[in-house]
Write a protein that holds these residues in place. Structure first.
Motif, PDB file in Angstrom:
ATOM      1  N   ASP A 169       0.853  -1.176   0.000  1.00  0.00           N
ATOM      2  CA  ASP A 169       0.000   0.000   0.000  1.00  0.00           C
ATOM      3  C   ASP A 169       0.888   1.226   0.000  1.00  0.00           C
ATOM      4  O   ASP A 169       1.789   1.351   0.838  1.00  0.00           O
ATOM      5  CB  ASP A 169      -0.893   0.020   1.244  1.00  0.00           C
ATOM      6  CG  ASP A 169      -1.916  -1.103   1.248  1.00  0.00           C
ATOM      7  OD1 ASP A 169      -2.377  -1.472   0.151  1.00  0.00           O
ATOM      8  OD2 ASP A 169      -2.248  -1.596   2.329  1.00  0.00           O
ATOM      9  N   PHE A 170       0.626   2.128  -0.916  1.00  0.00           N
ATOM     10  CA  PHE A 170       1.396   3.351  -1.050  1.00  0.00           C
ATOM     11  C   PHE A 170       0.447   4.524  -0.852  1.00  0.00           C
ATOM     12  O   PHE A 170      -0.443   4.734  -1.675  1.00  0.00           O
ATOM     13  CB  PHE A 170       2.045   3.446  -2.430  1.00  0.00           C
ATOM     14  CG  PHE A 170       3.020   2.344  -2.718  1.00  0.00           C
ATOM     15  CD1 PHE A 170       4.376   2.548  -2.521  1.00  0.00           C
ATOM     16  CD2 PHE A 170       2.589   1.116  -3.187  1.00  0.00           C
ATOM     17  CE1 PHE A 170       5.282   1.543  -2.783  1.00  0.00           C
ATOM     18  CE2 PHE A 170       3.486   0.099  -3.449  1.00  0.00           C
ATOM     19  CZ  PHE A 170       4.845   0.312  -3.239  1.00  0.00           C
ATOM     20  N   VAL A 220       4.453   3.807   3.188  1.00  0.00           N
ATOM     21  CA  VAL A 220       4.441   2.544   2.454  1.00  0.00           C
ATOM     22  C   VAL A 220       4.256   1.399   3.435  1.00  0.00           C
ATOM     23  O   VAL A 220       4.995   1.285   4.410  1.00  0.00           O
ATOM     24  CB  VAL A 220       5.763   2.342   1.659  1.00  0.00           C
ATOM     25  CG1 VAL A 220       5.724   1.043   0.885  1.00  0.00           C
ATOM     26  CG2 VAL A 220       6.028   3.522   0.735  1.00  0.00           C
ATOM     27  N   ARG A 221       3.266   0.588   3.164  1.00  0.00           N
ATOM     28  CA  ARG A 221       3.041  -0.627   3.959  1.00  0.00           C
ATOM     29  C   ARG A 221       3.412  -1.807   3.075  1.00  0.00           C
ATOM     30  O   ARG A 221       2.649  -2.218   2.211  1.00  0.00           O
ATOM     31  CB  ARG A 221       1.593  -0.718   4.427  1.00  0.00           C
ATOM     32  CG  ARG A 221       1.229   0.385   5.395  1.00  0.00           C
ATOM     33  CD  ARG A 221      -0.213   0.283   5.858  1.00  0.00           C
ATOM     34  NE  ARG A 221      -0.597   1.463   6.583  1.00  0.00           N
ATOM     35  CZ  ARG A 221      -0.510   1.593   7.903  1.00  0.00           C
ATOM     36  NH1 ARG A 221      -0.041   0.603   8.609  1.00  0.00           N
ATOM     37  NH2 ARG A 221      -0.877   2.707   8.489  1.00  0.00           N
ATOM     38  N   SER A 222       4.637  -2.285   3.281  1.00  0.00           N
ATOM     39  CA  SER A 222       5.176  -3.370   2.481  1.00  0.00           C
ATOM     40  C   SER A 222       6.456  -3.838   3.141  1.00  0.00           C
ATOM     41  O   SER A 222       6.802  -3.383   4.229  1.00  0.00           O
ATOM     42  CB  SER A 222       5.444  -2.876   1.051  1.00  0.00           C
ATOM     43  OG  SER A 222       5.790  -3.958   0.218  1.00  0.00           O
ATOM     44  N   ASP A 223       7.170  -4.727   2.475  1.00  0.00           N
ATOM     45  CA  ASP A 223       8.445  -5.159   3.041  1.00  0.00           C
ATOM     46  C   ASP A 223       9.555  -4.203   2.592  1.00  0.00           C
ATOM     47  O   ASP A 223       9.406  -3.425   1.654  1.00  0.00           O
ATOM     48  CB  ASP A 223       8.767  -6.606   2.677  1.00  0.00           C
ATOM     49  CG  ASP A 223       8.825  -6.847   1.182  1.00  0.00           C
ATOM     50  OD1 ASP A 223       9.603  -6.141   0.506  1.00  0.00           O
ATOM     51  OD2 ASP A 223       8.105  -7.737   0.694  1.00  0.00           O
ATOM     52  N   GLN A 224      10.667  -4.279   3.277  1.00  0.00           N
ATOM     53  CA  GLN A 224      11.755  -3.333   3.061  1.00  0.00           C
ATOM     54  C   GLN A 224      12.330  -3.418   1.650  1.00  0.00           C
ATOM     55  O   GLN A 224      12.762  -2.409   1.088  1.00  0.00           O
ATOM     56  CB  GLN A 224      12.860  -3.528   4.101  1.00  0.00           C
ATOM     57  CG  GLN A 224      13.908  -2.425   4.051  1.00  0.00           C
ATOM     58  CD  GLN A 224      14.786  -2.387   5.268  1.00  0.00           C
ATOM     59  OE1 GLN A 224      14.386  -2.801   6.343  1.00  0.00           O
ATOM     60  NE2 GLN A 224      15.992  -1.875   5.109  1.00  0.00           N
ATOM     61  N   ALA A 225      12.310  -4.575   1.031  1.00  0.00           N
ATOM     62  CA  ALA A 225      12.847  -4.720  -0.326  1.00  0.00           C
ATOM     63  C   ALA A 225      12.078  -3.848  -1.314  1.00  0.00           C
ATOM     64  O   ALA A 225      12.677  -3.208  -2.187  1.00  0.00           O
ATOM     65  CB  ALA A 225      12.798  -6.185  -0.761  1.00  0.00           C
ATOM     66  N   VAL A 226      10.759  -3.793  -1.179  1.00  0.00           N
ATOM     67  CA  VAL A 226       9.937  -2.944  -2.047  1.00  0.00           C
ATOM     68  C   VAL A 226      10.256  -1.477  -1.796  1.00  0.00           C
ATOM     69  O   VAL A 226      10.429  -0.685  -2.718  1.00  0.00           O
ATOM     70  CB  VAL A 226       8.429  -3.227  -1.829  1.00  0.00           C
ATOM     71  CG1 VAL A 226       7.561  -2.196  -2.523  1.00  0.00           C
ATOM     72  CG2 VAL A 226       8.086  -4.633  -2.303  1.00  0.00           C
ATOM     73  N   VAL A 227      10.360  -1.117  -0.524  1.00  0.00           N
ATOM     74  CA  VAL A 227      10.647   0.271  -0.148  1.00  0.00           C
ATOM     75  C   VAL A 227      11.987   0.715  -0.728  1.00  0.00           C
ATOM     76  O   VAL A 227      12.113   1.822  -1.253  1.00  0.00           O
ATOM     77  CB  VAL A 227      10.620   0.436   1.389  1.00  0.00           C
ATOM     78  CG1 VAL A 227      11.059   1.826   1.806  1.00  0.00           C
ATOM     79  CG2 VAL A 227       9.222   0.142   1.926  1.00  0.00           C
ATOM     80  N   PHE A 282       6.651   2.101   6.481  1.00  0.00           N
ATOM     81  CA  PHE A 282       7.797   2.971   6.268  1.00  0.00           C
ATOM     82  C   PHE A 282       7.308   4.353   5.859  1.00  0.00           C
ATOM     83  O   PHE A 282       6.290   4.482   5.188  1.00  0.00           O
ATOM     84  CB  PHE A 282       8.699   2.415   5.158  1.00  0.00           C
ATOM     85  CG  PHE A 282       9.270   1.063   5.469  1.00  0.00           C
ATOM     86  CD1 PHE A 282      10.539   0.951   6.027  1.00  0.00           C
ATOM     87  CD2 PHE A 282       8.551  -0.094   5.219  1.00  0.00           C
ATOM     88  CE1 PHE A 282      11.075  -0.291   6.321  1.00  0.00           C
ATOM     89  CE2 PHE A 282       9.077  -1.337   5.511  1.00  0.00           C
ATOM     90  CZ  PHE A 282      10.344  -1.442   6.071  1.00  0.00           C
ATOM     91  N   LEU A 283       8.041   5.357   6.260  1.00  0.00           N
ATOM     92  CA  LEU A 283       7.835   6.722   5.815  1.00  0.00           C
ATOM     93  C   LEU A 283       9.006   7.022   4.909  1.00  0.00           C
ATOM     94  O   LEU A 283      10.161   6.830   5.303  1.00  0.00           O
ATOM     95  CB  LEU A 283       7.824   7.656   7.023  1.00  0.00           C
ATOM     96  CG  LEU A 283       7.309   9.057   6.824  1.00  0.00           C
ATOM     97  CD1 LEU A 283       5.851   9.030   6.371  1.00  0.00           C
ATOM     98  CD2 LEU A 283       7.421   9.833   8.110  1.00  0.00           C
ATOM     99  N   CYS A 284       8.732   7.422   3.659  1.00  0.00           N
ATOM    100  CA  CYS A 284       9.847   7.609   2.740  1.00  0.00           C
ATOM    101  C   CYS A 284       9.602   8.761   1.784  1.00  0.00           C
ATOM    102  O   CYS A 284       8.489   9.259   1.660  1.00  0.00           O
ATOM    103  CB  CYS A 284      10.130   6.324   1.974  1.00  0.00           C
ATOM    104  SG  CYS A 284       8.891   5.858   0.775  1.00  0.00           S
ATOM    105  N   THR A 285      10.677   9.175   1.143  1.00  0.00           N
ATOM    106  CA  THR A 285      10.581  10.214   0.122  1.00  0.00           C
ATOM    107  C   THR A 285      11.098   9.668  -1.196  1.00  0.00           C
ATOM    108  O   THR A 285      11.960   8.800  -1.237  1.00  0.00           O
ATOM    109  CB  THR A 285      11.414  11.459   0.499  1.00  0.00           C
ATOM    110  OG1 THR A 285      12.772  11.083   0.666  1.00  0.00           O
ATOM    111  CG2 THR A 285      10.892  12.114   1.752  1.00  0.00           C
TER     112      THR A 285
END
Length: 174
Positions: free
Chosen positions: A4-5, A23-30, A45-48
């Protein structure tokens, strides 16, 4: 990509746009999607990320509540002042893409205790462990994750907390 993004914010300068995502996913996707990221939950995860997309540039000009990235599209929820602003958004988006569709228009009365920004920041603070005892993240760390100043974060949190408390007591007639 699986997950989920949720698009929390879009900022633009002359050339590129910076998008803040939850992002609600595993770290590899992030790691594939994001330039920088912080883990704020088990698989959250919170990401840019940065982009030169003309659509992101247009969206950055308006107030967004959320954006959800799906497999083949992005669904935006805008906060607009009226139908004239809706016409401007549509005109701007149709100038760069033909894949624009209005799903729903809803006129709302503002009786909610929190603004969209306050709600998002409170939710991220809660998910990050800011309200845990002991705290899992400091105000300074949270401000850095959100890419805002610590004083701005403090002000948003205090106003939001005050509004939630006032709403709580108002609903109980106190």
């Amino acid at each position: 990509m699986k997950g989920d993004f949720i698009i929390l914010d879009v900022k633009s300068n002359d050339r590129i746009c910076r998008i803040l995502l939850e992002v609600r996913s595993d770290q590899a996707v992030v790691e594939k999607v994001c330039n920088t990221f912080s883990k704020v939950g088990k698989e959250t995860f919170l990401c840019t990320m940065t982009t030169d997309s003309p659509i992101a540039k247009i969206v950055s000009s308006y107030s967004i509540l959320t954006g959800s990235m799906l497999a083949d599209s992005v669904v935006w929820t805008f906060i607009l002042e009226g139908y004239s602003e809706l016409k401007h958004v549509l005109k701007d988006l149709l100038s760069v893409t033909k894949g624009v569709k209005v799903i729903k228009v809803k006129k709302i009365l503002n009786n909610e205790p929190l603004t969209a920004k306050q709600e998002q920041i409170l939710r991220i603070a809660l998910d990050s462990g800011f309200y845990d005892f002991p705290r899992k993240v400091t105000e300074r760390e949270l401000a850095k994750r959100l890419n805002i100043s610590q004083s701005s974060l403090s002000e948003v949190l205090r106003r939001a907390e005050k509004n939630v408390i006032i709403d709580y007591f108002r609903k109980r007639g106190l």
